[in-house]
Motif scaffolding. Structure first.
Motif, mmCIF file in Angstrom:
data_model
loop_
_atom_site.group_PDB
_atom_site.id
_atom_site.type_symbol
_atom_site.label_atom_id
_atom_site.label_comp_id
_atom_site.label_asym_id
_atom_site.label_seq_id
_atom_site.Cartn_x
_atom_site.Cartn_y
_atom_site.Cartn_z
ATOM 1 N N LEU A 43 0.826 -1.202 0.000
ATOM 2 C CA LEU A 43 0.000 0.000 0.000
ATOM 3 C C LEU A 43 0.863 1.257 0.000
ATOM 4 N N ALA A 44 1.929 1.268 0.801
ATOM 5 C CA ALA A 44 2.784 2.453 0.889
ATOM 6 C C ALA A 44 3.386 2.804 -0.466
ATOM 7 N N ALA A 45 3.703 1.801 -1.267
ATOM 8 C CA ALA A 45 4.276 2.055 -2.591
ATOM 9 C C ALA A 45 3.245 2.694 -3.508
ATOM 10 N N VAL A 46 1.990 2.244 -3.415
ATOM 11 C CA VAL A 46 0.934 2.829 -4.244
ATOM 12 C C VAL A 46 0.717 4.293 -3.865
ATOM 13 N N LEU A 47 0.652 4.571 -2.572
ATOM 14 C CA LEU A 47 0.430 5.955 -2.126
ATOM 15 C C LEU A 47 1.594 6.853 -2.529
ATOM 16 N N ARG A 48 2.804 6.329 -2.386
ATOM 17 C CA ARG A 48 3.987 7.110 -2.773
ATOM 18 C C ARG A 48 3.986 7.356 -4.283
ATOM 19 N N GLY A 49 3.596 6.349 -5.046
ATOM 20 C CA GLY A 49 3.551 6.503 -6.492
ATOM 21 C C GLY A 49 2.512 7.526 -6.926
ATOM 22 N N ILE A 50 1.360 7.527 -6.259
ATOM 23 C CA ILE A 50 0.325 8.520 -6.568
ATOM 24 C C ILE A 50 0.855 9.928 -6.305
ATOM 25 N N ASP A 51 1.534 10.107 -5.164
ATOM 26 C CA ASP A 51 2.106 11.424 -4.852
ATOM 27 C C ASP A 51 3.089 11.863 -5.926
ATOM 28 N N ALA A 53 3.331 10.884 -9.040
ATOM 29 C CA ALA A 53 2.661 11.138 -10.316
ATOM 30 C C ALA A 53 2.001 12.515 -10.326
ATOM 31 N N PHE A 54 1.349 12.871 -9.221
ATOM 32 C CA PHE A 54 0.686 14.175 -9.174
ATOM 33 C C PHE A 54 1.696 15.315 -9.098
ATOM 34 N N GLU A 55 2.819 15.077 -8.463
ATOM 35 C CA GLU A 55 3.859 16.115 -8.442
ATOM 36 C C GLU A 55 4.369 16.399 -9.850
ATOM 37 N N LYS A 56 4.541 15.342 -10.650
ATOM 38 C CA LYS A 56 4.957 15.540 -12.037
ATOM 39 C C LYS A 56 3.866 16.251 -12.834
ATOM 40 N N TYR A 57 2.636 15.842 -12.600
ATOM 41 C CA TYR A 57 1.505 16.456 -13.299
ATOM 42 C C TYR A 57 1.421 17.945 -12.988
ATOM 43 N N GLU A 58 1.579 18.298 -11.705
ATOM 44 C CA GLU A 58 1.460 19.692 -11.295
ATOM 45 C C GLU A 58 2.602 20.536 -11.856
ATOM 46 N N SER A 59 3.799 19.949 -11.969
ATOM 47 C CA SER A 59 4.915 20.700 -12.545
ATOM 48 C C SER A 59 4.696 20.953 -14.034
ATOM 49 N N ARG A 60 4.080 19.997 -14.731
ATOM 50 C CA ARG A 60 3.761 20.172 -16.146
ATOM 51 C C ARG A 60 2.645 21.191 -16.323
ATOM 52 N N LYS A 61 1.672 21.165 -15.417
ATOM 53 C CA LYS A 61 0.514 22.063 -15.512
ATOM 54 C C LYS A 61 0.934 23.523 -15.440
ATOM 55 N N SER A 62 2.025 23.790 -14.696
ATOM 56 C CA SER A 62 2.468 25.164 -14.548
ATOM 57 C C SER A 62 3.113 25.701 -15.827
ATOM 58 N N ARG A 63 3.526 24.777 -16.728
ATOM 59 C CA ARG A 63 4.196 25.206 -17.957
ATOM 60 C C ARG A 63 3.273 25.156 -19.179
ATOM 61 N N ALA A 64 2.339 24.260 -19.141
ATOM 62 C CA ALA A 64 1.454 24.126 -20.299
ATOM 63 C C ALA A 64 0.122 23.529 -19.860
ATOM 64 N N ARG A 65 -0.882 23.718 -20.660
ATOM 65 C CA ARG A 65 -2.191 23.169 -20.335
ATOM 66 C C ARG A 65 -2.187 21.656 -20.572
ATOM 67 N N TYR A 74 -2.791 6.773 -14.777
ATOM 68 C CA TYR A 74 -1.793 7.831 -14.911
ATOM 69 C C TYR A 74 -0.637 7.633 -13.927
ATOM 70 N N CYS A 75 -0.914 6.951 -12.816
ATOM 71 C CA CYS A 75 0.077 6.807 -11.748
ATOM 72 C C CYS A 75 0.872 5.507 -11.830
ATOM 73 N N THR A 76 0.576 4.665 -12.804
ATOM 74 C CA THR A 76 1.147 3.315 -12.831
ATOM 75 C C THR A 76 2.658 3.312 -12.830
ATOM 76 N N GLN A 77 3.282 4.107 -13.693
ATOM 77 C CA GLN A 77 4.738 4.102 -13.783
ATOM 78 C C GLN A 77 5.379 4.481 -12.455
ATOM 79 N N GLU A 78 4.840 5.506 -11.804
ATOM 80 C CA GLU A 78 5.421 5.948 -10.540
ATOM 81 C C GLU A 78 5.188 4.931 -9.428
ATOM 82 N N VAL A 79 4.079 4.208 -9.473
ATOM 83 C CA VAL A 79 3.830 3.169 -8.472
ATOM 84 C C VAL A 79 4.872 2.068 -8.584
ATOM 85 N N MET A 80 5.139 1.604 -9.795
ATOM 86 C CA MET A 80 6.123 0.537 -9.973
ATOM 87 C C MET A 80 7.529 1.007 -9.613
ATOM 88 N N THR A 81 7.828 2.275 -9.883
ATOM 89 C CA THR A 81 9.117 2.834 -9.481
ATOM 90 C C THR A 81 9.230 2.865 -7.959
#
Length: 234
Positions: A43-51, A53-65, A74-81
């Motif tokens: 479970l901890a890995a899933v929660l960490r991966g979600i965080d 993924a959203f951090e990457k999303y938010e950094s992209r959102k600030s530069r482009a729509r 959307y969070c799968t790659q970060e969960v496995m990492t």
């Protein structure tokens, strides 16, 4: 693994918090969560991966729509990492600086008991052919490792690498002795559950989950243990 109910609800609530809305998870999202749970993803890995993924999303959102995150895929790659990072960190950080003692939870006696328990389960399993021979060889190897752990403070990273090699050898033997019809059935089940996400996932992530799913099902089928220190019982 956390109990069934908490695993699902904590992931749902955490995803909603990060998204900033009470968007209900879809049937496809629940299928992905079940795939993670069945693959043994903590479970901890899933929660960490979600965080992450959203951090990457938010950094992209600030530069482009960019489109809003509407699903867990959307969070799968970060969960496995996160799974790999947690496994490495839990082993690498277990030895205290200077190697004078092991971190709580990784005491020598506890590790030795884990190795001996795995050895017992390997001997008790109903196997045939090369899988049976491999299990018996590994049982003896694990007892030797347990004796070494009790005699001298172990290098946990080296021990974990050894256990990883043993697990891979065991899986290879199981793949050669398990009836093809059984392997095909597990692969089909994994494919069905992952099908809705394949367009949103990289090939390497799909293979990772499919492999974990297959390995877990084979261990359950033959009642075999996970040898990694990451899976020591609490």
């Amino acid at each position: 693994m956390e109990n069934y109910f908490n695993y699902f609800t904590e992931i749902e609530e955490h995803f909603q918090r990060r998204r900033g809305s009470l968007l209900l998870l879809s049937t496809l999202d629940w299928a992905l969560i079940e795939t993670w749970r069945d693959a043994g993803v903590p479970l901890a890995a899933v929660l960490r991966g979600i965080d992450a993924a959203f951090e990457k999303y938010e950094s992209r959102k600030s530069r482009a729509r960019v489109r809003r995150v509407n699903g867990l895929a959307y969070c799968t790659q970060e969960v496995m990492t996160a799974v790999e990072d947690m496994k490495e960190a839990s082993i690498g950080a277990a030895a205290a600086p200077g190697g004078e003692e092991l971190a709580p939870g990784f005491e020598a006696e506890r590790i030795a008991a884990h190795l001996e328990s795995c050895a017992d389960e390997l001997l008790a399993a109903t196997l045939a052919g090369i899988a049976e021979e491999t299990a018996h060889e590994m049982s003896q190897r694990l007892r030797g490792l347990a004796a070494g752990v009790r005699a001298e403070l172990p290098n946990l990273e080296e021990l974990e690498r050894t256990l990883t090699v043993l697990e891979e050898k065991l899986f290879a033997a199981l793949m050669t002795t398990t009836p093809e019809i059984d392997l095909a059935a597990v692969r089909e089940q994994a494919a069905r559950e992952l099908a809705p996400y394949k367009r949103r996932m990289q090939a390497v992530q799909i293979r990772q989950i499919e492999q974990q799913f297959l390995h877990k099902r084979l261990l359950e089928k033959y009642r075999l243990p996970r040898m990694s220190l990451f899976y020591m019982s609490q």
